[in-house]
Enzyme design. Sequence first.
Site, mmCIF file in Angstrom:
data_model
loop_
_atom_site.group_PDB
_atom_site.id
_atom_site.type_symbol
_atom_site.label_atom_id
_atom_site.label_comp_id
_atom_site.label_asym_id
_atom_site.label_seq_id
_atom_site.Cartn_x
_atom_site.Cartn_y
_atom_site.Cartn_z
ATOM 1 N N GLY A 79 0.832 -1.203 0.000
ATOM 2 C CA GLY A 79 0.000 0.000 0.000
ATOM 3 C C GLY A 79 0.866 1.252 0.000
ATOM 4 N N GLY A 80 0.296 2.316 0.541
ATOM 5 C CA GLY A 80 1.006 3.595 0.587
ATOM 6 C C GLY A 80 2.287 3.508 1.401
ATOM 7 N N GLY B 112 24.805 15.180 -27.927
ATOM 8 C CA GLY B 112 24.217 15.679 -26.675
ATOM 9 C C GLY B 112 24.624 14.844 -25.477
ATOM 10 N N ALA B 113 24.856 13.556 -25.720
ATOM 11 C CA ALA B 113 25.227 12.680 -24.611
ATOM 12 C C ALA B 113 26.617 13.046 -24.091
ATOM 13 C CB ALA B 113 25.180 11.229 -25.062
HETATM 14 C C1 HXC Z 1 -3.697 -5.031 11.305
HETATM 15 C C2 HXC Z 1 -2.634 -6.833 10.384
HETATM 16 C C3 HXC Z 1 -2.410 -6.112 9.189
HETATM 17 C C4 HXC Z 1 -2.861 -4.775 9.117
HETATM 18 C C5 HXC Z 1 -1.573 -8.075 8.978
HETATM 19 N N1 HXC Z 1 -2.110 -8.031 10.184
HETATM 20 N N2 HXC Z 1 -1.745 -6.918 8.337
HETATM 21 N N3 HXC Z 1 -3.279 -6.290 11.422
HETATM 22 N N4 HXC Z 1 -3.502 -4.279 10.198
HETATM 23 N N5 HXC Z 1 -2.676 -4.038 8.056
HETATM 24 C C6 HXC Z 1 -2.123 -9.067 11.181
HETATM 25 C C7 HXC Z 1 -3.031 -10.229 10.822
HETATM 26 O O1 HXC Z 1 -4.349 -9.930 11.186
HETATM 27 C C8 HXC Z 1 -2.426 -11.331 11.671
HETATM 28 O O2 HXC Z 1 -2.845 -11.098 12.988
HETATM 29 C C9 HXC Z 1 -0.954 -11.025 11.591
HETATM 30 O O3 HXC Z 1 -0.836 -9.657 11.259
HETATM 31 C C10 HXC Z 1 -0.228 -11.827 10.544
HETATM 32 O O4 HXC Z 1 -0.911 -11.685 9.323
HETATM 33 P P1 HXC Z 1 -1.164 -12.916 8.332
HETATM 34 O O5 HXC Z 1 -2.126 -12.451 7.331
HETATM 35 O O6 HXC Z 1 -1.488 -14.139 9.113
HETATM 36 O O7 HXC Z 1 0.269 -13.096 7.712
HETATM 37 P P2 HXC Z 1 0.649 -13.546 6.247
HETATM 38 O O8 HXC Z 1 -0.152 -14.731 5.853
HETATM 39 O O9 HXC Z 1 2.129 -13.684 6.255
HETATM 40 O O10 HXC Z 1 0.239 -12.341 5.294
HETATM 41 C C11 HXC Z 1 0.903 -11.126 5.370
HETATM 42 C C12 HXC Z 1 0.145 -10.036 4.558
HETATM 43 C C13 HXC Z 1 -1.329 -10.033 4.993
HETATM 44 C C14 HXC Z 1 0.285 -10.360 3.085
HETATM 45 C C15 HXC Z 1 0.841 -8.728 4.834
HETATM 46 O O11 HXC Z 1 -1.387 -9.964 6.400
HETATM 47 C C16 HXC Z 1 -2.085 -8.875 4.417
HETATM 48 O O12 HXC Z 1 -2.455 -8.906 3.251
HETATM 49 N N6 HXC Z 1 -2.302 -7.868 5.250
HETATM 50 C C17 HXC Z 1 -3.032 -6.710 4.840
HETATM 51 C C18 HXC Z 1 -2.205 -5.868 3.944
HETATM 52 C C19 HXC Z 1 -2.907 -4.602 3.613
HETATM 53 O O13 HXC Z 1 -3.794 -4.600 2.766
HETATM 54 N N7 HXC Z 1 -2.581 -3.566 4.387
HETATM 55 C C20 HXC Z 1 -3.167 -2.296 4.250
HETATM 56 C C21 HXC Z 1 -2.472 -1.698 3.074
HETATM 57 S S1 HXC Z 1 -3.084 -0.122 2.803
HETATM 58 P P3 HXC Z 1 -3.015 -12.230 14.119
HETATM 59 O O14 HXC Z 1 -3.873 -11.605 15.146
HETATM 60 O O15 HXC Z 1 -3.600 -13.412 13.422
HETATM 61 O O16 HXC Z 1 -1.616 -12.491 14.616
HETATM 62 C C22 HXC Z 1 -1.982 0.785 3.562
HETATM 63 C C23 HXC Z 1 -2.247 2.213 3.385
HETATM 64 C C24 HXC Z 1 -1.057 3.011 3.767
HETATM 65 O O17 HXC Z 1 -1.087 0.378 4.181
HETATM 66 C C25 HXC Z 1 -1.256 4.363 3.226
HETATM 67 C C26 HXC Z 1 -0.128 5.246 3.596
HETATM 68 C C27 HXC Z 1 -0.277 6.574 2.949
#
Ligand code: HXC
Length: 539
Positions: A192-193, A427-428
């Site tokens: 993401g961001g 130019g390069a």
């Molecule tokens: C809260 C999160 C989390 C998140 C993971 N976890 N991402 N908790 N917020 N963003 C937690 C899970 O719930 C889980 O908790 C633990 O971390 C491990 O995650 P798993 O999914 O079991 O691990 P894995 O299978 O290795 O997958 C990793 C992952 C997946 C690919 C990163 O977790 C995922 O897709 N997460 C979401 C990613 C995402 O979309 N993030 C937001 C992006 S938008 P428990 O309790 O089971 O231990 C963003 C905007 C930023 O970031 C903007 C900035 C300007």
Amino acid sequence: MMDMLGRPEHDDQQEAKLKKSRTLTKNMQKFKKIYASAVSGGTEERVKAQKAKGKFLARERINYLVDQGSFYEIKTLVESNCTDFGIKDKHIQGDGVITGFARIAGKDVAIFAQDFTQLGGSLGKAHAHKIATLMDMALEAKVPVVGLLDSGGARIQEGVESLDGYGDIFYRNVKASGVIPQISVILGPCAGGAVYSPALTDFIFMVEGISHMFVTGPSVVKSATGEEVDFDTLGGSVAHGEKSGVCHFVAKSEQDCFRQVRELLDFLPQNCFEKPAATTTQDPATRRTKVLESICEIEPGKSFRVQHVIWRLADNYEFFEVHQNYAKNITVGFIRMGGEVVGVVANNPAYLGGALDINASDKAARFVRFLNDFNIPILTLVDIGGYLPGVEQEHGGIIRHGAKLLYAYSEATVPKITLVLRKAYGGAYIAMSSKYLGGDFNFAFPSAEIAVMGPRGAVEILYSKELKNTPEDKAEELREKLTAEYREKFASPYQTALTGSIDEVIEPASAREKIIRALRILKNKRDPKENPKKGNIPL
Ligand code: HXC
């Protein structure tokens, strides 16, 4: 029990002492318990899952990277005050990120490591605040920041507050840019961001198989465009180390990655007010580089890897290449010469004939700007036939991207030394740190062809009528003759040396010595605008 004067102690005095020592013991027990729990990381299950992916734990990473025993942690006990989704009840001490200061190869740095075993290393308000505070302190202390990233991104439970946290960090990345070096080490997901914080830093490291960066993951890509792609293909180390150029260094393992981070830091100053530390070298400045004669006398159309030239010029033949697998037609990285750190930018004839294209221009421009920010002299090795032709390049904006390199060289006030190896056309030639972009010492080898264009192309334009009117069997002979004449007359370094655009035509064997002498002469070069005392008025 006696008091200090040898008199028997009163019972209640003794009792008070005992109480104090019991309280002290209790305090110490509580302290130990709290800190032991704070540094223990996530649950057993989460630790197992992390290990199963072949990844180190956040604290292990810090221990492996920094000098033994040098880690000095701050804000160990910070917790999120978010009450939604049961976060408060989880009591995640440290809020999924470890922050502090340490020494790496003897240098002070600020360091943070996201802990994927705690809430997936996700970034909530407290987590962000810890990183932002560390960055503020690093900026005041004028030390580099090293971030070890392993995170699921914005903490979903904390809503917009976590997005604001990213804003806080991005803002500081920009404030710190050009003031202290910033290094991002991606050791897990960065989605993401969140990817934009590393993207704002100076250098990004990734590890094969475990590092992933993308703005939108495979499932969003599928629903938006229908493309099916896995994590690694979309945002792994190959995708960013070779294709997008987001990543500067790819490592085979985390240990290999930490070794590379240490090596990089060794070339960098602590901040923009310092120069990188010089070392003593046993490699003599006067070492002859005769082998460059044979490398650089290869016909202009044939290729060689420019790394062979760089190795020969560098102290101990050591070259730390940056962006090794991206835009290989230009080669950039760090060497030492006479013990001083030097940034090298070199056309690489082994790829696309060393032509400048969009990606090479971006790669070199950003590197030149980094060198200028951190007081590192620039050595430019030129072997270029021109910009890469083609509709794709034109429509992709080679004009816009190529201009970045002209801008970067022109604004750079650090010592600039240029050496033309075989050819520099059009130019390069100007873009590659030529005299009129402010080159301090511009050298050329005797074999160098410097001209508006390559001799063959020039003959086709200048003598098009003559060639057209010559019978076909004689045309090639005429072309060869005219090309040789043009080459002799215009495509040589002497014509350019006459005008002063080349300061000196030098023997390849003396290249190392000449460059080191030039660096020494320029040692105290400063941007005149930076002189706070201005001119000396006649009185
Ligand atoms: C809260 C999160 C989390 C998140 C993971 N976890 N991402 N908790 N917020 N963003 C937690 C899970 O719930 C889980 O908790 C633990 O971390 C491990 O995650 P798993 O999914 O079991 O691990 P894995 O299978 O290795 O997958 C990793 C992952 C997946 C690919 C990163 O977790 C995922 O897709 N997460 C979401 C990613 C995402 O979309 N993030 C937001 C992006 S938008 P428990 O309790 O089971 O231990 C963003 C905007 C930023 O970031 C903007 C900035 C300007």
